[in-house]
Design an enzyme around this catalytic site. Structure first.
Site, PDB file in Angstrom:
ATOM      1  N   LYS A 125       0.877  -1.080   0.005  1.00  0.00           N
ATOM      2  CA  LYS A 125      -0.208  -0.067  -0.015  1.00  0.00           C
ATOM      3  C   LYS A 125       0.762   1.142  -0.140  1.00  0.00           C
ATOM      4  O   LYS A 125       1.952   1.166   0.735  1.00  0.00           O
ATOM      5  CB  LYS A 125      -0.711  -0.052   1.237  1.00  0.00           C
ATOM      6  CG  LYS A 125      -1.967   0.949   1.291  1.00  0.00           C
ATOM      7  CD  LYS A 125      -2.906   0.915   2.709  1.00  0.00           C
ATOM      8  CE  LYS A 125      -4.057   1.820   2.694  1.00  0.00           C
ATOM      9  NZ  LYS A 125      -4.839   1.580   3.625  1.00  0.00           N
ATOM     10  N   SER A 166      -9.483   1.453   2.487  1.00  0.00           N
ATOM     11  CA  SER A 166      -8.572   2.311   1.696  1.00  0.00           C
ATOM     12  C   SER A 166      -7.507   1.599   1.011  1.00  0.00           C
ATOM     13  O   SER A 166      -6.627   1.848   0.019  1.00  0.00           O
ATOM     14  CB  SER A 166      -7.800   3.418   2.448  1.00  0.00           C
ATOM     15  OG  SER A 166      -7.326   3.207   3.586  1.00  0.00           O
ATOM     16  N   SER A 192     -10.148  -0.365   6.558  1.00  0.00           N
ATOM     17  CA  SER A 192      -9.473  -0.678   5.463  1.00  0.00           C
ATOM     18  C   SER A 192      -8.940  -1.773   4.978  1.00  0.00           C
ATOM     19  O   SER A 192      -8.377  -1.803   3.839  1.00  0.00           O
ATOM     20  CB  SER A 192      -8.376   0.468   5.482  1.00  0.00           C
ATOM     21  OG  SER A 192      -9.184   1.913   5.299  1.00  0.00           O
TER      22      SER A 192
END
Length: 502
Positions: free
Chosen positions: A157, A234, A258
């Site tokens: 990420k 996310s 997330s």
């Protein structure tokens, strides 16, 4: 047009004209004409690399939201006539942007003219799907050691430091001014030392401040398990990379859901670890009081193996009684409730939990307060660099005063004590998200509130949570979430393996 020589049947009357009308409507984005030239009813189909749409209404909605097809020209067209009322038309296309594609359509004659009953479209794939990846390599960073993760690949990420690369945080303005990192984040270094390589740096919602997976700058990563639906965020790019088979491990974060939300939306296994269990050195913070390290995989066994690398040693195991909580399960939509019910529980806890919405509101207020404390100085004067959705959250965060923040903090502390008492030595089984993945472009307000009420339970109390994939009666992925006391991450990973058999 050329006629297939094997059949030697000419195109039926009116077919060529209908095909040309379709092509003109496609290039001018004439939605009414396109609707007319696709057969009405629930069985009409249109497929492409992203997935299959079934039903005229689904195809029409897709066309209405995409903003038109890429410019192209027809370079070959072949007709295979089946009978006077049916024909297969295959067209080779050349895109204005380069490359060739192919379109296959099954046409049928109806009382009011010809219409497509089934179609498949292919276009050249991009060299790099920038909805999923910001950077990618083969690998981007090789393993630094050998161990339990030999041969595995990681989608990192875009919040974690990768030596020699910048942290982009899903925002082009932040990326532009970010320096190259001098060393790997702690979690990244541990994965590399255990034999994994980094496949690339994956997209995230801006500053990780969303559960949708829709970045205003780079779009929504594809969801191959639920085409034309949101990826979840996310940790969006990492989840999609794993789901697409482009990486085996998706390294992400979980502040308010997330990891668990994209896991649910895409049918993956995912873990939010106990708050503070894994060092967050080299991780760009959103709300430090809630931020945790997490990851996603396609199997429970690999999820556990990553835990063996990243987690501290196991604390003394407690019970593994699975407990349902009707007050929490009722927050989900009926199809998700039914899917989660496939995980057998040993007992239910029927306490009413009247403060759920107050807890959720306090979580969001304290999260916003912390987010502004860590990002406000940079965002002041730069809020216009954010997409509308995330900008509205930071604008709200900037408006929170000390008294409001202090009141929220007190509620968070009370909620944490109550939730830990609710969990005790048991393992709660609740929905990971309140719904299946919403369709791209729909209003997310009601879904977000219900989902945040569910996901904030673990966040408020700093608890570990593991999302297991389940499937609704409609064939869409959803998530069942196992929640336990702090430090019981390894127990949850063992349970995930036992319950899933993977």
């Amino acid at each position: 047009m050329t006629v297939d020589p094997g059949r030697r049947l000419p195109p039926p009357p009116g077919l060529v004209e209908a095909f040309r009308a379709y092509e003109q409507a496609l290039m001018t984005n004439d939605l009414a004409e396109l609707d007319r030239l696709f057969a009405p009813g629930p069985t009409t189909m249109r497929g492409d690399a992203q997935g299959l749409l079934v039903g005229h209404h689904m195809i029409s909605a897709f066309r209405g939201g995409r903003g038109g097809a890429p410019a192209r020209r027809i370079v070959q067209t072949h007709v295979q006539t089946i009978d006077d009322d049916h024909a297969l038309v295959v067209a080779v296309t050349e895109l204005e942007r380069g490359g060739r594609g192919q379109q296959t359509q099954l046409w049928a004659r109806f009382p009011d003219g010809w219409a497509v009953t089934a179609a498949h479209v292919s276009v050249p794939p991009p060299a790099l799907d920038t909805r999923v990846w910001r950077l990618v390599g083969d690998p981007l960073v090789p393993a630094t050691g050998s161990g339990a993760l030999d041969g595995e690949s990681v989608a990192v990420k875009d919040l974690y430091a990768v030596a020699g690369q910048r942290v982009g945080a899903g925002n082009p303005a932040w990326l532009e001014q970010a320096p190259a990192e001098t060393q790997h984040a702690a979690a990244v270094a541990s994965l590399l030392a255990a034999g994994a390589s980094i496949r690339g740096i994956a997209r995230t919602d801006e500053f990780a401040y969303s559960l949708a997976g829709a970045n205003a700058h780079t779009g929504s990563p594809p969801n191959p398990r639920a085409p034309y639906r949101l990826s979840g965020g996310s940790t969006s790019g990492s989840a999609s990379a794993v789901s697409l088979g482009q990486a085996t491990i998706g390294l992400g974060t979980d502040t308010g859901g997330s990891i668990r939300v994209p896991a649910a939306y895409q049918g993956l296994f995912g873990i939010r670890t106990t708050h503070g269990a894994i060092p967050r050195d080299g991780l760009l913070a959103l709300a430090p009081g809630f931020d945790t390290v997490g990851w996603l995989t396609r199997t429970a066994s690999l999820l556990r193996t990553v835990g063996d690398v990243l987690l501290p040693p196991r604390v003394a195991s407690s019970g593994t009684r699975l407990v349902g909580v009707p007050a929490l399960t009722a927050l989900a939509e009926s199809d998700v409730v039914a899917a989660v019910a496939g995980i057998p529980v040993d007992a239910t806890d029927d306490r009413p939990l009247p403060d759920l919405q107050a807890w959720r509101a306090a979580f969001q207020t304290w999260q916003a307060w912390e987010a502004w404390q860590v990002r406000g100085s940079w965002l002041t004067g730069r809020l216009d660099t954010l997409g509308d959705d995330v900008r509205s959250r930071f604008e709200h965060a900037a408006s929170i005063g000390h008294d409001q923040a202090d009141a929220a903090r007190r509620t968070v502390d009370r909620a944490a004590r109550a939730i830990r008492d609710l969990v005790g030595d048991d393992v709660l089984v609740i929905p990971s998200a309140s719904s299946v993945a919403p369709r791209v472009g729909v209003d997310l307000g009601p879904v977000r509130t219900a989902t945040m009420t569910l996901t904030s339970i673990a966040g408020l109390a700093g608890l570990p949570a593991v999302s297991l994939p389940v499937t609704t009666s409609g064939g869409l992925p959803a998530g069942a979430c196992l929640v336990a006391a702090p430090g019981r991450d390894r127990d949850l990973l063992d349970l995930a393996v036992q319950l899933s058999g993977t």
